[in-house]
Write a protein that holds these residues in place. Structure first.
Motif, PDB file in Angstrom:
ATOM      1  N   GLU A  57     -13.963  47.009  46.839  1.00 19.74           N
ATOM      2  CA  GLU A  57     -13.844  45.806  47.112  1.00 19.74           C
ATOM      3  C   GLU A  57     -12.627  45.809  47.838  1.00 19.74           C
ATOM      4  O   GLU A  57     -11.639  45.334  47.503  1.00 19.74           O
ATOM      5  N   SER A  58     -13.439  45.093  49.534  1.00 21.20           N
ATOM      6  CA  SER A  58     -12.161  45.157  50.211  1.00 21.20           C
ATOM      7  C   SER A  58     -12.091  44.074  50.822  1.00 21.20           C
ATOM      8  O   SER A  58     -12.821  43.286  51.451  1.00 21.20           O
ATOM      9  N   SER A  59     -10.829  43.181  50.473  1.00 21.92           N
ATOM     10  CA  SER A  59     -10.245  42.137  50.031  1.00 21.92           C
ATOM     11  C   SER A  59      -8.793  42.386  49.990  1.00 21.92           C
ATOM     12  O   SER A  59      -7.996  43.345  49.763  1.00 21.92           O
ATOM     13  N   SER A  60      -8.082  40.788  50.067  1.00 19.59           N
ATOM     14  CA  SER A  60      -6.953  41.161  49.610  1.00 19.59           C
ATOM     15  C   SER A  60      -7.020  39.948  48.580  1.00 19.59           C
ATOM     16  O   SER A  60      -5.825  39.586  48.522  1.00 19.59           O
ATOM     17  N   THR A  61      -6.864  40.326  47.509  1.00 20.48           N
ATOM     18  CA  THR A  61      -7.451  39.266  46.652  1.00 20.48           C
ATOM     19  C   THR A  61      -6.712  40.236  45.498  1.00 20.48           C
ATOM     20  O   THR A  61      -6.469  39.507  44.521  1.00 20.48           O
ATOM     21  N   GLY A  62      -5.821  40.812  45.282  1.00 20.40           N
ATOM     22  CA  GLY A  62      -5.292  41.662  43.833  1.00 20.40           C
ATOM     23  C   GLY A  62      -3.284  41.667  44.561  1.00 20.40           C
ATOM     24  O   GLY A  62      -3.335  40.000  44.972  1.00 20.40           O
ATOM     25  N   ASP A  63      -3.005  42.583  44.368  1.00 25.22           N
ATOM     26  CA  ASP A  63      -0.947  41.999  44.162  1.00 25.22           C
ATOM     27  C   ASP A  63      -1.209  42.332  45.286  1.00 25.22           C
ATOM     28  O   ASP A  63      -1.669  43.376  46.844  1.00 25.22           O
ATOM     29  N   ILE A  64      -1.114  41.339  46.131  1.00 23.20           N
ATOM     30  CA  ILE A  64      -0.279  41.085  47.796  1.00 23.20           C
ATOM     31  C   ILE A  64       1.185  41.893  47.607  1.00 23.20           C
ATOM     32  O   ILE A  64       0.854  42.886  49.509  1.00 23.20           O
ATOM     33  N   ASP A  65       2.055  43.011  46.917  1.00 21.59           N
ATOM     34  CA  ASP A  65       3.103  43.977  47.830  1.00 21.59           C
ATOM     35  C   ASP A  65       1.925  45.072  47.167  1.00 21.59           C
ATOM     36  O   ASP A  65       2.753  46.233  47.765  1.00 21.59           O
ATOM     37  N   SER A  66       0.994  44.955  47.249  1.00 24.68           N
ATOM     38  CA  SER A  66       0.392  47.120  47.024  1.00 24.68           C
ATOM     39  C   SER A  66      -0.839  47.403  48.273  1.00 24.68           C
ATOM     40  O   SER A  66      -1.029  46.287  48.762  1.00 24.68           O
ATOM     41  N   GLU A  67      -1.124  48.730  48.415  1.00 22.02           N
ATOM     42  CA  GLU A  67      -1.963  48.658  49.113  1.00 22.02           C
ATOM     43  C   GLU A  67      -3.162  49.143  48.365  1.00 22.02           C
ATOM     44  O   GLU A  67      -4.082  48.788  49.503  1.00 22.02           O
ATOM     45  N   ILE A  68      -3.509  49.183  47.053  1.00 20.65           N
ATOM     46  CA  ILE A  68      -4.794  48.812  46.012  1.00 20.65           C
ATOM     47  C   ILE A  68      -4.696  48.518  45.262  1.00 20.65           C
ATOM     48  O   ILE A  68      -3.521  48.758  44.879  1.00 20.65           O
ATOM     49  N   THR A  69      -5.455  48.121  44.419  1.00 24.49           N
ATOM     50  CA  THR A  69      -4.564  47.030  43.114  1.00 24.49           C
ATOM     51  C   THR A  69      -6.117  47.854  42.616  1.00 24.49           C
ATOM     52  O   THR A  69      -7.556  47.850  42.622  1.00 24.49           O
TER      53      THR A  69
END
Length: 454
Positions: free
Chosen positions: A424-436
């Motif tokens: 899933e290509s979005s910014s809905t994960g942990d904001i400090d990560s590169e991949i969640t």
């Protein structure tokens, strides 16, 4: 081939930052509304749900009847005629939603003079068959042409589209804005109601009142179908521990839900009715040919072709500035721009760098051991920067590998290693990560399989 021309908007601003009035005949936003119903739902979903009202000052006048005739043809003969026009070159489109302006009902020409509550840069990229969406937080601190600094959401209020373009292009080096779209909250709410609502998971009870914006939020936690008014509440709520960034994440979630709903045949057949609803709500400098070209391209995309990312940075500390800002990361900004919004990329693609990416693991299940097992597995496979984040408030049956900051190739490598889950290509994960990695129910069996974890 339909080629999008890079032309400047017709609006202007004077030395005091006020927009000049114009008697130019507004284009019919009805045609721009076609974007909502057919292809541009991916961007309108984010930009439409904010508190905004639109003035009707587009530089191009478009006849409505040819649009409706083509739409009727789609009903009778399918979408083949739509695909006759194909996008051949990349194009960047600025999509904005504008805060509600006091007394705009009495003076409609002021309806576009407010601050932008949502700002997106959308790139149609035929070279790799993708649609890339960069969310710019409204509190981003940017330099203005006069040397002062302000939040980026002030640019539209100061000088409309021309000034906003100047600010964006001046702060995001290498970006060229070709076209723009502005929409209202009414457009979004009417569209959601027309298609029968959108289904999302509300991660917490949301309650907030802002009388100056006419905003009254009252949502209960849980999976539910939101009507237009509730969807706007979901998108605009910002009173959690992430503030404006949490709102950007919810906007991306809502965008995905709206796109999925609009892909149904039932929704497509409601496009003509949707156009009528949107007659007073959309402003753009896109021409008829350009929009049909974008529609054709977008309808050919699968969900994995649509990639969302947020402008990287961090929240300012209370001791840094008198106002709270989103401070843009100069280094990460350049990487995002190069990968998402330009035609050339010199970034290295190699497995060695993938091993060093920052991976957050969020557990969305009732089993607290799953995140630990997954972290151990990744460490055994030479991933050096893995940490367990807070549990996800969004339950999922399928594990999500969230491409938080645009590194899609590393995420694909990770998925191949895991052999389960979906990208899933979005910014809905942990904001400090590169991949969640948001661990879902599908990980239960695999993570306790001896062949998976030794």
């Amino acid at each position: 081939m339909v080629k999008l021309k890079n032309k400047s908007a017709s609006q202007s601003h004077n030395s005091k930052g006020k927009r000049k009035s114009t008697s130019k005949k507004p284009s019919s936003p009805l045609f721009q509304g076609f974007i909502w119903g057919g292809c541009f739902t991916v961007t309108a979903a984010i930009s439409g749900f904010i508190g905004m009202t639109v003035a009707l000052k587009s530089p191009i006048s478009i006849e409505i009847n040819p649009v409706l005739e083509k739409l009727q043809g789609f009903k009778n003969f399918g979408l083949s005629s739509l695909f006759a026009q194909q996008l051949k070159e990349p194009v960047n489109i600025l999509v904005m939603g504008i805060d509600q302006v006091a007394d705009s009902k009495q003076n409609p020409e002021t309806r576009f003079s407010g601050r932008s509550d949502t700002m997106l840069l959308v790139r149609f990229e035929p070279q790799d068959h993708s649609l890339k969406i960069l969310s710019i937080p409204r509190d981003s601190r940017v330099g203005l042409p006069n040397g002062s600094y302000d939040k980026i959401n002030s640019a539209n209020a100061i000088g409309g589209i021309p000034f906003t373009k100047e600010v964006i292009e001046g702060n995001l080096d290498g970006i060229t804005i070709d076209k723009y779209i502005r929409v209202t909250t009414n457009a979004f709410k009417d569209l959601v109601d027309l298609i029968g609502g959108v289904e999302v998971y509300v991660p917490m009870d949301m309650r907030y009142t802002d009388k100056t914006q006419g905003l009254y939020i009252d949502l209960k936690e849980g999976k539910q179908t939101l009507n237009g008014n509730q969807a706007e509440q979901f998108a605009r709520f910002r009173h959690d521990n992430l503030g404006d960034i949490g709102r950007v994440q919810r906007q991306q979630i809502l965008l995905k839900a709206l796109r999925e709903k609009l892909q149904s045949p039932q929704a497509m057949f409601k496009i003509p009715q949707g156009l009528k609803l949107l007659q007073q709500e959309v402003d753009s400098d896109l021409t008829q040919e350009e929009i049909f070209s974008l529609v054709a391209y977008s309808l050919s995309l699968d969900k994995q072709d649509i990639r969302m990312v947020m402008l990287p940075g961090r929240a300012s500390y209370p001791t840094e500035y008198s106002l709270s800002y989103w401070l843009i990361s100069e280094e990460n900004k350049s990487q995002i721009i190069e990968k998402f919004l330009t035609s050339e990329s010199s970034l290295p693609e190699n497995n060695e760098s993938s091993q060093n990416i920052k991976i957050a693991i969020q557990n969305s299940t009732s089993n607290p051991e799953l995140a630990k097992k997954l972290a151990l597995f990744l460490e055994e496979n030479q991933y050096q920067n893995v940490y367990i984040s807070n549990n996800s408030p969004y339950p999922t049956s399928v594990t999500k590998i969230i491409v938080q900051k645009g590194d899609y190739e590393s995420a694909k490598t990770l998925k191949n290693l895991l052999n389960f889950g979906e990208l899933e290509s979005s910014s809905t994960g942990d904001i400090d990560s590169e991949i969640t990695i948001r661990v879902g129910d599908d990980a239960e069996k695999l993570l306790f399989d001896d062949s998976f974890v030794k």
